[in-house]
Design a protein around this motif. Structure first.
Motif, PDB file in Angstrom:
ATOM      1  N   ARG A 145       3.673   4.195 -31.315  1.00 40.03           N
ATOM      2  CA  ARG A 145       2.520   3.459 -32.042  1.00 40.03           C
ATOM      3  C   ARG A 145       1.292   3.857 -31.199  1.00 40.03           C
ATOM      4  O   ARG A 145       1.142   3.343 -29.955  1.00 40.03           O
ATOM      5  CB  ARG A 145       2.683   2.031 -31.987  1.00 40.03           C
ATOM      6  N   SER A 146       0.347   4.677 -31.533  1.00 42.58           N
ATOM      7  CA  SER A 146      -0.925   5.210 -31.019  1.00 42.58           C
ATOM      8  C   SER A 146      -1.593   3.757 -30.467  1.00 42.58           C
ATOM      9  O   SER A 146      -2.025   2.857 -31.228  1.00 42.58           O
ATOM     10  CB  SER A 146      -1.620   6.050 -31.943  1.00 42.58           C
ATOM     11  N   LEU A 147      -2.225   3.809 -29.278  1.00 42.18           N
ATOM     12  CA  LEU A 147      -3.094   2.934 -29.029  1.00 42.18           C
ATOM     13  C   LEU A 147      -4.435   3.673 -28.496  1.00 42.18           C
ATOM     14  O   LEU A 147      -5.604   3.011 -28.492  1.00 42.18           O
ATOM     15  CB  LEU A 147      -2.568   2.215 -27.701  1.00 42.18           C
ATOM     16  N   ASN A 148      -4.432   4.918 -28.166  1.00 44.05           N
ATOM     17  CA  ASN A 148      -5.580   5.774 -27.888  1.00 44.05           C
ATOM     18  C   ASN A 148      -5.374   7.107 -28.537  1.00 44.05           C
ATOM     19  O   ASN A 148      -4.873   8.177 -27.871  1.00 44.05           O
ATOM     20  CB  ASN A 148      -5.633   5.783 -26.226  1.00 44.05           C
ATOM     21  N   PRO A 149      -5.839   7.010 -29.686  1.00 42.58           N
ATOM     22  CA  PRO A 149      -5.525   8.182 -30.482  1.00 42.58           C
ATOM     23  C   PRO A 149      -5.959   9.356 -30.134  1.00 42.58           C
ATOM     24  O   PRO A 149      -5.593  10.551 -30.180  1.00 42.58           O
ATOM     25  CB  PRO A 149      -5.778   7.852 -31.812  1.00 42.58           C
ATOM     26  N   LYS A 150      -7.306   9.386 -29.278  1.00 41.92           N
ATOM     27  CA  LYS A 150      -8.134  10.391 -28.963  1.00 41.92           C
ATOM     28  C   LYS A 150      -7.582  11.207 -27.997  1.00 41.92           C
ATOM     29  O   LYS A 150      -7.453  12.292 -27.841  1.00 41.92           O
ATOM     30  CB  LYS A 150      -9.678  10.072 -28.596  1.00 41.92           C
ATOM     31  N   LYS A 151      -6.998  10.563 -26.976  1.00 40.00           N
ATOM     32  CA  LYS A 151      -6.328  10.972 -25.679  1.00 40.00           C
ATOM     33  C   LYS A 151      -4.946  11.585 -26.066  1.00 40.00           C
ATOM     34  O   LYS A 151      -4.835  12.886 -25.683  1.00 40.00           O
ATOM     35  CB  LYS A 151      -6.119   9.915 -24.841  1.00 40.00           C
ATOM     36  N   LEU A 152      -4.291  11.006 -27.049  1.00 38.96           N
ATOM     37  CA  LEU A 152      -3.029  11.487 -27.640  1.00 38.96           C
ATOM     38  C   LEU A 152      -3.330  12.880 -28.190  1.00 38.96           C
ATOM     39  O   LEU A 152      -2.382  13.759 -27.994  1.00 38.96           O
ATOM     40  CB  LEU A 152      -2.397  10.830 -28.298  1.00 38.96           C
ATOM     41  N   VAL A 209      -6.488  -2.239 -32.556  1.00 42.58           N
ATOM     42  CA  VAL A 209      -5.877  -3.367 -32.417  1.00 42.58           C
ATOM     43  C   VAL A 209      -6.710  -4.611 -32.240  1.00 42.58           C
ATOM     44  O   VAL A 209      -7.761  -4.637 -31.558  1.00 42.58           O
ATOM     45  CB  VAL A 209      -5.055  -3.088 -31.011  1.00 42.58           C
ATOM     46  N   ALA A 210      -6.181  -5.824 -32.520  1.00 45.41           N
ATOM     47  CA  ALA A 210      -6.883  -6.850 -32.395  1.00 45.41           C
ATOM     48  C   ALA A 210      -7.351  -7.430 -31.145  1.00 45.41           C
ATOM     49  O   ALA A 210      -6.796  -6.794 -30.359  1.00 45.41           O
ATOM     50  CB  ALA A 210      -6.246  -8.257 -33.126  1.00 45.41           C
ATOM     51  N   GLU A 211      -8.270  -8.046 -30.901  1.00 43.65           N
ATOM     52  CA  GLU A 211      -8.570  -8.400 -29.540  1.00 43.65           C
ATOM     53  C   GLU A 211      -8.025  -9.698 -29.074  1.00 43.65           C
ATOM     54  O   GLU A 211      -7.653  -9.979 -27.689  1.00 43.65           O
ATOM     55  CB  GLU A 211     -10.114  -8.631 -29.384  1.00 43.65           C
ATOM     56  N   VAL A 240      -1.369  -6.139 -28.788  1.00 41.25           N
ATOM     57  CA  VAL A 240      -2.600  -6.990 -28.453  1.00 41.25           C
ATOM     58  C   VAL A 240      -2.485  -7.208 -26.946  1.00 41.25           C
ATOM     59  O   VAL A 240      -3.420  -6.946 -26.100  1.00 41.25           O
ATOM     60  CB  VAL A 240      -3.015  -8.262 -29.094  1.00 41.25           C
ATOM     61  N   ALA A 241      -1.175  -7.603 -26.469  1.00 37.72           N
ATOM     62  CA  ALA A 241      -1.064  -7.744 -25.026  1.00 37.72           C
ATOM     63  C   ALA A 241      -1.179  -6.720 -24.267  1.00 37.72           C
ATOM     64  O   ALA A 241      -1.644  -6.334 -23.225  1.00 37.72           O
ATOM     65  CB  ALA A 241       0.382  -8.337 -24.760  1.00 37.72           C
ATOM     66  N   ALA A 242      -0.631  -5.389 -24.685  1.00 38.92           N
ATOM     67  CA  ALA A 242      -0.776  -4.013 -24.096  1.00 38.92           C
ATOM     68  C   ALA A 242      -2.357  -3.715 -23.682  1.00 38.92           C
ATOM     69  O   ALA A 242      -2.682  -3.220 -22.779  1.00 38.92           O
ATOM     70  CB  ALA A 242       0.076  -2.887 -24.971  1.00 38.92           C
ATOM     71  N   LYS A 243      -2.996  -4.069 -24.866  1.00 39.59           N
ATOM     72  CA  LYS A 243      -4.421  -3.648 -24.633  1.00 39.59           C
ATOM     73  C   LYS A 243      -5.096  -4.570 -23.660  1.00 39.59           C
ATOM     74  O   LYS A 243      -5.884  -4.072 -22.854  1.00 39.59           O
ATOM     75  CB  LYS A 243      -4.975  -3.717 -26.280  1.00 39.59           C
ATOM     76  N   LYS A 244      -4.853  -5.683 -23.503  1.00 39.30           N
ATOM     77  CA  LYS A 244      -5.127  -6.830 -22.677  1.00 39.30           C
ATOM     78  C   LYS A 244      -4.685  -6.285 -21.467  1.00 39.30           C
ATOM     79  O   LYS A 244      -5.840  -6.319 -20.231  1.00 39.30           O
ATOM     80  CB  LYS A 244      -4.693  -8.215 -22.874  1.00 39.30           C
ATOM     81  N   VAL A 245      -3.431  -5.914 -21.113  1.00 38.63           N
ATOM     82  CA  VAL A 245      -3.168  -5.519 -19.852  1.00 38.63           C
ATOM     83  C   VAL A 245      -4.147  -4.241 -19.337  1.00 38.63           C
ATOM     84  O   VAL A 245      -4.243  -4.236 -18.138  1.00 38.63           O
ATOM     85  CB  VAL A 245      -1.568  -5.196 -19.923  1.00 38.63           C
ATOM     86  N   SER A 246      -4.403  -3.488 -20.349  1.00 36.91           N
ATOM     87  CA  SER A 246      -4.961  -2.139 -20.014  1.00 36.91           C
ATOM     88  C   SER A 246      -6.459  -2.502 -19.489  1.00 36.91           C
ATOM     89  O   SER A 246      -6.982  -1.943 -18.279  1.00 36.91           O
ATOM     90  CB  SER A 246      -5.270  -1.317 -20.921  1.00 36.91           C
TER      91      SER A 246
END
Length: 502
Positions: A280-287, A310-312, A439-445
């Motif tokens: 599941r892509s979270l940063n499509p540009k980098k991928l 992804v939601a905030e 969402v948690a993965a994005k928050k962690v980032s």
């Protein structure tokens, strides 16, 4: 893993004359496509709460087809060993020549009764001396508690461990991750087996075993999880891998452990289950820049960024990070949920739960759902970080990935009574929870320098098929095969696998 006497190289059976190399190449390229279609159909049915449809087949024709497939698989194995066909991702284990000497199920073996292949033996009947290494090498135990030695192990794995078939990505296990993975409750230093060059003491090979309680069908095993088999690239011709496997096996036997579980991307005799990777892509540009994924035909980068946004904030009421005092409830919830799978871990103590699931900085993250009125833990999910080095890319050196770990949901009694309602509730609840996992993965980032996640990965195990489509996970081209050592076990479908190995 009872002691085996050394045997000469077994001669492979000649492939049947009626099967040509062209047939085998066609078979090799078709297996994944056929398996993918069957698995997708089953997962789609399961996600809808339906039973996969069984097609009626003439028993005589079925037996003939099964025999022909087994012949072709054996012939394919033979041609891989002789080099006529290159096995994708083949590891330096002497192909199947080594595994044919081990107590593992073989291709074509029809398993009807489960149990050990070879019996356990008393400690005094286990080989007492380490296996012989080539004269320029010596055995060692890698001390994970020693910063110098954990750094040596990290460097060995970082430069020489698992790569993808195109040699673009290589797993990059951090020192904190390795300490977490290799030091569960009851860990044994003697199972962290290394090989050093005698002259300069350089660490050039490694294999690990960790104690685990794993249930297959109705049997709970206290076994060894085998992992991190790695040999320096320049020494692959020395055939150290089989010796490493035999040595960690011997050391397990000395502790009274005669079964093991392990995984591999390669196909060896004989997988008990095979799961597919989903991303599941979270940063499509980098991928895309890393060549991990591509912009679909007819689409644009802007469209991809919008699609995978992804939601905030969390949407599940009562969701929070797991605390140590949650361990007893999480243990009960996890064991109950995992009991429906055919192979799964057993969390026997609160310490097990705390070690594997309690949040550890830049290693593993876990969240629970707490009922505000009763303070009961009703659900939880977890994920861990495992970055990959990006090889030969001018713009990026690392790809940060989150991996789905364990989770569980408690199904209310009114839904639990009916299998359809149970499945429908589980699907809806898991989809909500895993949307919050993203969402948690994005928050962690946002607050972690080492876990700026670019992609969220999951396998086609447990109930993942219930949410991967809705949450825009895409199928990858990688598969993970599960193996049990010295134990005959009936084949397990991906959605009945409840064991996640690091």
């Amino acid at each position: 893993m009872p002691q085996k006497k050394d045997k000469g190289k077994a001669k492979a059976d000649a492939p049947p004359k009626e099967i040509t190399e062209k047939d085998l190449q066609k078979l090799a390229s078709s297996i994944d496509k056929i398996a993918g279609k069957v698995q997708a159909r089953q997962e789609k049915a399961l996600a809808k709460g339906e039973a996969p449809k069984e097609k009626k087949v003439d028993p005589v024709k079925e037996a003939e087809m099964r025999k022909k497939v087994e012949q072709m698989l054996q012939a394919l194995s033979t041609m891989e060993q002789t080099g006529a066909i290159k096995a994708s991702g083949q590891k330096d284990m002497g192909s199947h020549q080594f595994w044919n000497t081990q107590p593992v199920p073989q291709y074509g073996e029809n398993i009807t009764e489960e149990g050990p292949i070879e019996p356990s033996v008393p400690r005094d009947q286990v080989r007492q001396e380490p296996y012989a290494l080539p004269k320029e090498f010596e055995w060692c135990e890698v001390d994970i508690t020693n910063e110098k030695e954990i750094t040596e192990l990290y460097q060995l794995l970082t430069l020489n461990y698992v790569e993808d078939d195109d040699a673009q990505f290589r797993f990059d296990y951090s020192a904190p991750f390795l300490k977490w993975a290799l030091q569960p409750p009851g860990w044994k230093k003697s199972w962290h087996v290394g090989v050093r060059v005698s002259s300069n003491k350089k660490l050039v090979a490694f294999i690990s075993g960790t104690p685990a309680a794993v249930r297959s069908h109705k049997t709970v095993h206290h076994l060894t999880e085998i992992n991190y088999l790695c040999v320096h690239k320049k020494l692959r011709s020395k055939r150290l891998a089989p010796v490493l496997i035999k040595e960690v096996t011997r050391r397990s036997h000395l502790e009274g452990v005669f079964q093991a579980v392990y995984t591999a991307g390669t196909v060896l005799p004989k997988p008990v289950a095979t799961c597919r990777y989903y991303h599941r892509s979270l940063n499509p540009k980098k991928l895309v820049e890393c060549n991990f994924s591509r912009v679909p035909r007819g689409s644009t980068m802007a469209a991809m960024v919008k699609k995978f946004k992804v939601a905030e904030e969390f949407s599940t009421p009562g969701l929070r990070e797991m605390k140590a005092e949650d361990a007893p409830q999480v243990k009960e919830l996890a064991n109950k949920y995992l009991s429906k799978f055919d192979v799964a871990p057993v969390f026997e103590t609160d310490d097990d739960v705390c070690h594997w699931l309690l949040p550890t900085k830049d290693v593993v993250w876990s969240y629970v759902v707490e009922d505000p009125k009763t303070h009961k833990i009703t659900d939880f999910f977890s994920f861990y970080t495992l970055p990959s080095s990006v090889i030969g890319n001018a713009k990026h050196s690392s790809l940060n990935a989150a991996y789905m770990f364990y989770y569980a949901v408690e199904v209310p009694e009114k839904e639990a009574a009916d299998s359809y309602d149970n499945t429908r509730y589980t699907k809806q609840r898991l989809t909500e929870l895993m949307r919050d996992a993203l969402v948690a993965a994005k928050k962690v980032s946002e607050y972690s320098l080492t876990a700026n996640f670019d992609v969220f990965n999951a396998l086609s195990l447990m109930d993942n098929s219930m949410f991967i489509d809705d949450l825009k996970f895409g199928p990858g081209d990688g598969y993970l095969n599960y193996y049990l050592y010295n134990w005959r076990c009936r084949e397990i479908k991906p959605h009945k696998v409840g064991l996640v190995m690091l």
